[in-house]
Scaffold this active site. Structure first.
Site, PDB file in Angstrom:
ATOM      1  N   TYR A   1       0.859  -1.289   0.057  1.00 21.40           N
ATOM      2  CA  TYR A   1      -0.056  -0.023  -0.211  1.00 21.40           C
ATOM      3  C   TYR A   1       0.783   1.168   0.076  1.00 21.40           C
ATOM      4  O   TYR A   1       2.077   1.155   0.339  1.00 21.40           O
ATOM      5  CB  TYR A   1      -0.935   0.033   1.336  1.00 21.40           C
ATOM      6  CG  TYR A   1      -0.308   0.180   2.379  1.00 21.40           C
ATOM      7  CD1 TYR A   1       0.485  -0.556   3.247  1.00 21.40           C
ATOM      8  CD2 TYR A   1      -0.499   1.499   3.076  1.00 21.40           C
ATOM      9  CE1 TYR A   1       0.997  -0.292   4.329  1.00 21.40           C
ATOM     10  CE2 TYR A   1      -0.073   1.785   4.332  1.00 21.40           C
ATOM     11  CZ  TYR A   1       0.760   1.031   5.116  1.00 21.40           C
ATOM     12  OH  TYR A   1       1.159   1.404   6.243  1.00 21.40           O
TER      13      TYR A   1
ATOM     14  N   LYS B   1       6.348  -1.992   1.896  1.00 22.31           N
ATOM     15  CA  LYS B   1       5.065  -1.427   2.548  1.00 22.31           C
ATOM     16  C   LYS B   1       4.034  -2.372   2.386  1.00 22.31           C
ATOM     17  O   LYS B   1       3.229  -2.018   1.916  1.00 22.31           O
ATOM     18  CB  LYS B   1       5.045  -0.074   2.042  1.00 22.31           C
ATOM     19  CG  LYS B   1       4.029   1.011   3.003  1.00 22.31           C
ATOM     20  CD  LYS B   1       4.118   2.123   2.650  1.00 22.31           C
ATOM     21  CE  LYS B   1       3.069   3.111   3.185  1.00 22.31           C
ATOM     22  NZ  LYS B   1       3.149   3.238   4.768  1.00 22.31           N
TER      23      LYS B   1
ATOM     24  N   ARG C   1       8.404   4.155  -4.448  1.00 26.44           N
ATOM     25  CA  ARG C   1       8.415   3.286  -3.485  1.00 26.44           C
ATOM     26  C   ARG C   1       7.333   2.012  -3.747  1.00 26.44           C
ATOM     27  O   ARG C   1       7.896   0.850  -3.372  1.00 26.44           O
ATOM     28  CB  ARG C   1       8.269   3.783  -2.050  1.00 26.44           C
ATOM     29  CG  ARG C   1       8.254   2.880  -0.813  1.00 26.44           C
ATOM     30  CD  ARG C   1       8.230   3.489   0.375  1.00 26.44           C
ATOM     31  NE  ARG C   1       6.775   3.941   0.533  1.00 26.44           N
ATOM     32  CZ  ARG C   1       6.712   4.870   1.616  1.00 26.44           C
ATOM     33  NH1 ARG C   1       7.375   5.002   2.600  1.00 26.44           N
ATOM     34  NH2 ARG C   1       5.429   5.354   1.690  1.00 26.44           N
TER      35      ARG C   1
ATOM     36  N   GLU D   1      11.675   2.294  14.493  1.00 28.14           N
ATOM     37  CA  GLU D   1      10.685   3.857  14.060  1.00 28.14           C
ATOM     38  C   GLU D   1       9.235   3.463  14.933  1.00 28.14           C
ATOM     39  O   GLU D   1       9.220   2.788  15.646  1.00 28.14           O
ATOM     40  CB  GLU D   1      10.492   3.172  12.596  1.00 28.14           C
ATOM     41  CG  GLU D   1       9.718   2.096  12.386  1.00 28.14           C
ATOM     42  CD  GLU D   1       9.545   1.786  10.855  1.00 28.14           C
ATOM     43  OE1 GLU D   1       9.632   2.646   9.776  1.00 28.14           O
ATOM     44  OE2 GLU D   1       9.618   0.773  10.343  1.00 28.14           O
TER      45      GLU D   1
END
Ligand code: PDD
Length: 287
Positions: free
Chosen positions: A33, A151, A52, A183
């Site tokens: 996504y 992702k 990306r 993160e």
């Protein structure tokens, strides 16, 4: 208000948009996504998100059902149809519907990918009260899989992390692995010490944030010192300030980590300035 969404080539009212129960996104979390923000009716850093997305797809041997040029037009059409001034566009591509459940990937010639996009209107997105107040975070173990640079839609543990934060009465959680911060649950994490910006270096341990890349570029252009390396929670608690970045939050200051206030416990000057620069520059470059 009924949104118009995009599913496999069609623009439809959200109430009429459907995906099969056999879709591999639903059964296997076999999908990727992107989230792109919209400011002033324009897309922020679309090129970065598209690049990306292509990388995520290729790492998983998944075909894109549309070209990146077509994807830009779909994003723009959804912004137009839903009259979005400030908000987000969510895009998901899965390995499609093979008509049954099987661990093996289906033949892409017989099973086309599924593509879904929808808008989320967020009036006041750029004027978030959190930018003035700052976020409080807790640290939690990072038990996600080892390819966080892709992702994927496997977001169960990040969702659990958000719930842990909620239960603890704070805003978010920072993941920690081998004693170092990786993160945030849905953002990249930074500290600032003696004017120097410190954030984890890129690897498969973290998502390569599109906002991260832009913010680091703007920081360097503004002659700020940047060091890309991992840091501990203790180092973060002793920092002058901290902040997070993401496409939905832009730059948001962090004022407390595991109950310890950073600096004077209010948003720091570096985070505040980077937020301003990021919003200004991104609006100028929006498409
Ligand atoms: N999340 N790290 C993780 C784990 C993320 O999920 C995200 C983004 C980021 C920041 O990446 P970017 O700057 O490209 O948005 C870092 C999105 C916003 C989400 O899941 O909603």
């Amino acid at each position: 208000m009924t949104r118009t969404v995009y599913v496999n080539g069609s623009y439809l009212p959200e109430t009429e948009a459907t995906v099969s129960i056999f879709d591999r996104g639903f059964l296997m979390a076999d999908g990727v996504y992107e989230v792109t923000s919209v400011l002033g009716g324009k897309l922020i850093d679309f090129g970065g998100h598209a690049a990306r997305l292509e990388r995520s797809l290729s790492e998983l041997d998944m075909a894109s059902p549309v070209t990146m040029a077509a994807l830009l037009e779909i994003h723009r059409e959804l912004v137009r149809l839903n009259n979005i001034d400030e908000g987000l566009i969510y895009l998901q591509i899965t390995r499609g519907n093979p008509g049954d459940r099987d661990f093996a990937f289906p033949d892409p010639q017989k099973t086309p990918s599924t593509i879904v996009l929808f808008t989320q209107a967020k009036p006041g997105l750029a004027d978030s009260p959190a930018a003035k107040k700052g976020l409080r975070v807790i640290s939690i173990d990072d038990i996600r899989w080892g390819r966080r640079d892709i992702k994927t839609v496997q977001l169960l543990y990040p969702s659990m992390g958000k719930m842990m934060a909620k239960k603890a009465g704070v805003d978010d959680a920072w993941f920690v692995e081998d004693g170092k911060v990786t993160e945030g649950t849905s953002n990249n994490a930074y500290i600032v010490k003696g004017g120097k910006i410190i954030t984890r270096d890129l690897s498969s341990d973290i998502l390569h944030g599109i906002t991260r890349a832009a913010v680091l570029r703007f920081a360097r252009e503004a002659q700020m010192e940047v060091e890309e390396r991992a840091f501990t929670v203790a180092e973060a608690q002793g920092a002058d300030e901290a902040y997070i970045t993401s496409a939905s939050a832009f730059v948001l200051p962090v004022v407390e980590i595991d109950g310890v206030a950073l600096g004077c416990g209010t948003p720091g000057p570096v985070a505040t300035r980077l937020r301003e620069i990021y919003l200004d520059e991104s609006r100028k470059a929006a498409v």
